[in-house]
Design an enzyme around this catalytic site. Structure first.
Site, PDB file in Angstrom:
ATOM      1  NE  ARG A 224     -10.732   2.430   5.423  1.00  8.55           N
ATOM      2  CZ  ARG A 224     -11.175   3.380   4.636  1.00  8.55           C
ATOM      3  NH1 ARG A 224     -11.955   3.094   3.622  1.00  8.55           N
ATOM      4  NH2 ARG A 224     -10.842   4.636   4.822  1.00  8.55           N
TER       5      ARG A 224
ATOM      6  CD1 TRP B 220      -2.800   1.615   0.656  1.00  2.63           C
ATOM      7  CD2 TRP B 220      -1.383   2.398   2.195  1.00  2.63           C
ATOM      8  NE1 TRP B 220      -3.216   2.876   0.998  1.00  2.63           N
ATOM      9  CE2 TRP B 220      -2.365   3.380   1.943  1.00  2.63           C
ATOM     10  CE3 TRP B 220      -0.376   2.670   3.123  1.00  2.63           C
ATOM     11  CZ2 TRP B 220      -2.376   4.617   2.592  1.00  2.63           C
ATOM     12  CZ3 TRP B 220      -0.377   3.907   3.772  1.00  2.63           C
ATOM     13  CH2 TRP B 220      -1.374   4.856   3.507  1.00  2.63           C
TER      14      TRP B 220
ATOM     15  CG  ASP C 128      -4.927   5.556  -0.885  1.00  8.83           C
ATOM     16  OD1 ASP C 128      -5.608   6.092  -1.769  1.00  8.83           O
ATOM     17  OD2 ASP C 128      -5.381   4.692  -0.107  1.00  8.83           O
TER      18      ASP C 128
ATOM     19  CG  ASP D 204     -11.924   2.887  -2.708  1.00  7.34           C
ATOM     20  OD1 ASP D 204     -11.076   2.025  -2.974  1.00  7.34           O
ATOM     21  OD2 ASP D 204     -11.710   3.856  -1.967  1.00  7.34           O
TER      22      ASP D 204
ATOM     23  CE  LYS E 155     -10.950   7.431  -4.779  1.00 13.39           C
ATOM     24  NZ  LYS E 155     -10.441   8.446  -3.834  1.00 13.39           N
TER      25      LYS E 155
ATOM     26  CG  ASN F 145     -10.964   1.143   0.635  1.00 13.56           C
ATOM     27  OD1 ASN F 145      -9.893   1.265   0.060  1.00 13.56           O
ATOM     28  ND2 ASN F 145     -11.825   2.129   0.743  1.00 13.56           N
TER      29      ASN F 145
ATOM     30  CB  CYS G 204     -10.170   3.613  -6.466  1.00 16.87           C
ATOM     31  SG  CYS G 204      -9.383   4.004  -4.895  1.00 16.87           S
TER      32      CYS G 204
ATOM     33  CG  ASP H 166     -13.025   9.962  -1.475  1.00 14.14           C
ATOM     34  OD1 ASP H 166     -13.030   8.998  -0.681  1.00 14.14           O
ATOM     35  OD2 ASP H 166     -12.403   9.941  -2.548  1.00 14.14           O
TER      36      ASP H 166
HETATM   37  C1  GLA Z   1      -9.343   4.395  -0.272  1.00 12.62           C
HETATM   38  C2  GLA Z   1      -9.014   5.282  -1.441  1.00 12.62           C
HETATM   39  C3  GLA Z   1      -8.889   6.709  -0.977  1.00 12.62           C
HETATM   40  C4  GLA Z   1     -10.173   7.144  -0.320  1.00 12.62           C
HETATM   41  C5  GLA Z   1     -10.510   6.210   0.832  1.00 12.62           C
HETATM   42  C6  GLA Z   1     -11.874   6.507   1.406  1.00 12.62           C
HETATM   43  O1  GLA Z   1      -8.264   4.284   0.606  1.00 12.62           O
HETATM   44  O2  GLA Z   1      -7.859   4.850  -2.080  1.00 12.62           O
HETATM   45  O3  GLA Z   1      -8.584   7.543  -2.064  1.00 12.62           O
HETATM   46  O4  GLA Z   1     -11.210   7.158  -1.265  1.00 12.62           O
HETATM   47  O5  GLA Z   1     -10.495   4.859   0.409  1.00 12.62           O
HETATM   48  O6  GLA Z   1     -12.208   5.676   2.420  1.00 12.62           O
END
Ligand code: GLA
Length: 732
Positions: free
Chosen positions: A442, A198, A547, A477, A475, A479, A525, A365
């Protein structure tokens, strides 16, 4: 160029502009690999399969199957019948044994390229690509294996994929299905891969290939931060311009394995496919399984040619978005500006200031839905938190639009928080092993996207929000990585299908999204850049690279990424200082120049940065737009690398017609007592005069390419400059 079958030689000759790929047949019907490399004017010969040599020494001079197969260079090795090197296909029969033997059963050559159902795949018109399908059969199982090869002459690319069809009566289990194999004699190859973590994704690493197996892989359910579905073998000492390169890249976003194996006879086998760990696919009578596509590329002129061919290939034959060559909006994203602490007022203040500076889109975001004020809840509850925002979404979007900016929004649709209404209602929608306490990461679980109703629900949540207001950008994502691989939906027999079915579920959702919202600009992402792969590029023309937006860290990340992927695909933003990940301070100009190598934007609170920095934004936005068409279509040349221990980093983008070139130079660390640095441009016309825009100096192309341009010495770390060379207009 294209594909020919030479009947009398029993050879298939696949050729591109600069490469040839030869497939031959043994008398028994094994499909052998003869050659891949520089283009041949002839068709080669089956002698290169070494069928006359005693396969084992000392040996009886009869061909014993096991020792023969363990040496025979093959197109698609199967497990259990005597080739002890890595297999590509392991089939378990009803009796429980593994073993499958494939013999040639026919072929078909056609113009164009069929799509792969449910999977991302490259494409091209009938004029641009030709496809060979070799049909192999296992007599015992009545199993058919279709080996597909599509030839893209202009980019020197051959793509491969495999389909397995059960035409027999047994319920078979596929325990391993790779997509490509390449057997060669070793030439002291070096292996190049992209590795990281990361915030430091895709750093280039390179080292000698040893006996045994060397591999990169992911079992995380995504292509991952740590390793990348790309592998290249290089002849020793390969540079940007010299040496031979064999590359393989996987058009897939889940578990993968990419391996090079050097075996006892100094043969090398490169393989690529879905990782066999946690994979077991049922193939009942009448069913078929489609493996994803692998991209094969050969360059006889170093890494640079591979890079430029791959960039062209992905731009022309994989990325579908209408935004690819269009003017991309410069966006400002509130993540590093506010994290979860925002409301409509804060966002509008950012938008107003951003508009004044020429920025064109505001992206909201994480944190706008459910009751999300931190990252431990509400994933799955995609209802707008109007209380937190102090506004409805349509009102907010309208106000942003009135300011004169477009609006974009963040989602993480594949996830479910334990603390969410969705989880309270449907705990069985999370991927978990019944009876075991599942691992959170997370503070979240992953949705079971093998289940159609879950895919439908998650997709509909996104679609409903997009229908509620004019939203121009998403976007998307992801995670967390997958573990506790269990589905409450799949039966006992099918649990081994979950990892792949999950990826198919993601593709299904994204396909629906880009079909229903064709104008949407989609950016993928995954906790930064954990799913930056060709599979995702099929759906989104840009992917968040990392990031880590620190300008110095980004040099390595973007160099590794751009080794394969076009610059226009790399989401890159100017962040605040000290940088939130490494605490480094770099000049605002340098942050701008580095981010301009990608899909450009800002990731800071524009209302809080210094007036001096803010005043530089209008010019940065203008500069980005000015050079964007060149960056989107031009040829990328890597001129110097900070990652190779130079104190500076330098890259160039040259127009394909040689009319202009933009050089970005970053002095990472200043060196004492040092003169100007010579950099050698590429891709210019040698007899043509070029003007360096800033100074008006005039140079001949050959001078810039052979003698070099001298970058003046400068004091200070982290300094950067752009140099724009333009073909001089002839005087009338
Ligand atoms: C990930 C993305 C970030 C942001 C966070 C939000 O880490 O890479 O850019 O959007 O999630 O929780």
């Amino acid at each position: 160029m294209g594909i020919r079958y030479i009947e009398e030689k029993k050879i298939f000759h696949l050729s591109t502009k600069r490469t040839s790929y030869l497939i031959g047949l043994s008398p028994e019907g094994y499909v052998g690999h003869i050659y891949y490399g520089k283009r041949l004017s002839g068709d080669g010969s089956n002698r290169l399969l070494r069928m006359e040599e005693a396969p084992f020494t000392p040996s009886v001079r009869v061909r014993e199957k096991a020792s023969f197969l363990d040496f025979f260079p093959t197109e698609y090795p199967t497990g259990g019948i005597g080739d002890y090197r890595e297999s590509c296909l392991d089939v378990r029969s009803e009796s429980g044994s593994i073993g499958c033997e494939l013999l040639f059963g026919g072929y078909e050559i056609r113009k164009g390229k069929p799509s792969l159902p449910g999977l991302p795949a490259s494409f091209g018109s009938e004029e641009e690509v030709e496809t060979l399908q070799i049909i192999c059969e296992d007599e015992f199982f009545k199993l058919k294996v279709f080996l597909s090869y599509s030839v893209f002459p202009d980019c020197d690319v051959i793509t491969r994929s495999v389909r397995i069809e059960n035409a027999g009566e047994q319920h078979l289990k596929l325990e391993k299905v790779y997509s490509a194999c390449l057997d060669m004699d070793d030439r002291e190859y070096e292996m190049l891969t992209l590795a990281g973590s990361w915030a430091r994704e895709r750093h280039i690493q390179r080292g000698p290939l040893q006996y045994g197996k060397q591999l990169v892989s992911s079992v995380k359910g995504e292509s991952s931060h740590q390793e990348h579905p790309f592998l290249a073998l290089l002849t020793p000492g390969t540079t940007q311009e010299t040496g031979e390169v064999y590359g393989m890249n996987f058009v897939y976003s889940g578990n993968f394995l990419a391996q090079a194996e050097k075996s006892q006879f100094e043969q090398v086998r490169m393989t690529m496919g879905i990782h066999p760990e946690q994979f077991c696919w049922n193939l009942r009578p009448g069913e078929s399984f489609q493996a994803p596509e692998a991209v094969l590329i050969y360059s006889g002129s170093g890494l640079g040619l591979m890079t430029r061919n791959l960039h062209d290939f992905y731009r022309e034959h994989l990325i579908r978005s209408k935004h690819q060559f269009a003017k991309r909006p410069v966006l400002i994203n509130n993540w590093e500006a506010t994290y979860f602490d925002f409301d409509a007022g804060k966002l509008l203040a950012i938008a107003k200031e951003a508009k004044k500076a020429g920025i064109e889109m505001l992206v909201m975001d994480d944190g706008w839905f459910g009751k999300r004020a931190f990252d431990d809840n509400s994933l799955g509850d995609w209802t707008v938190n109007e209380e937190k925002l102090k506004s409805s979404l349509p009102e907010l979007v309208e106000k942003v639009n009135k300011i004169g900016m477009e609006f974009g929004i963040w989602f993480e649709p594949e996830m479910i928080s334990p603390d969410s209404n969705l989880y309270r209602e449907h705990p069985d929608w999370a991927i978990q092993i019944a009876g075991r306490r599942p691992s959170q990461s997370r503070a979240q679980y992953v949705l079971d996207l093998s289940r159609r109703e879950v895919v439908d629900y998650a997709y509909q949540c996104v679609a409903d929000v997009l229908h509620s207001a004019p939203i121009a950008y998403v976007k998307w994502d992801m995670n967390r990585q997958l573990c506790d691989i269990g589905s409450a939906w799949l039966d006992r027999e099918s649990q081994g299908e979950l990892m792949h079915r999950y990826v198919l579920g993601v593709y299904k959702m994204q396909e629906r999204l880009v079909t229903e919202f064709p104008d949407l600009l989609l950016e993928n992402c995954s906790g930064g850049g954990a799913r930056f792969d060709p599979g995702m590029l099929y759906y989104s023309p840009q992917i968040w690279c990392s990031d880590d937006v620190d300008a110095v860290e980004r040099l390595k990340i973007q160099e590794g990424t751009a080794l394969i992927y076009p610059l226009s695909t790399m989401g890159a933003h100017v962040g605040d200082c000290p940088n939130h990940v490494v605490g480094r301070n770099t000049p605002f100009e340098t942050r701008g120049h580095v981010a301009m190598a990608g899909a450009f934007g800002y990731e800071l609170d524009i209302t809080k940065i210094s007036e001096e920095d803010r005043s530089k934004i209008p010019e940065q936005v203008e500069t980005f737009h000015r050079y964007q068409p060149l960056m989107q279509r031009g040829d990328y040349y890597r001129l110097a690398s900070w990652s190779l221990k130079k104190p500076y980093d330098c890259w160039e983008v040259a127009a394909k017609d040689g009319s202009e070139a933009l050089v970005t130079f970053v002095q990472v660390l200043a060196q004492p007592n040092m003169h100007s640095r010579a950099i050698f441009l590429r891709g210019l016309q040698k007899d043509t005069e070029y003007v360096l825009e800033d100074t008006g100096e005039v140079f001949l192309g050959e001078e810039l390419m052979n003698c070099g341009y001298l970058i003046p010495p400068e004091q200070g770390d982290f300094r950067s400059r752009l140099y724009h060379f333009v073909r001089k207009q002839r005087e009338k």
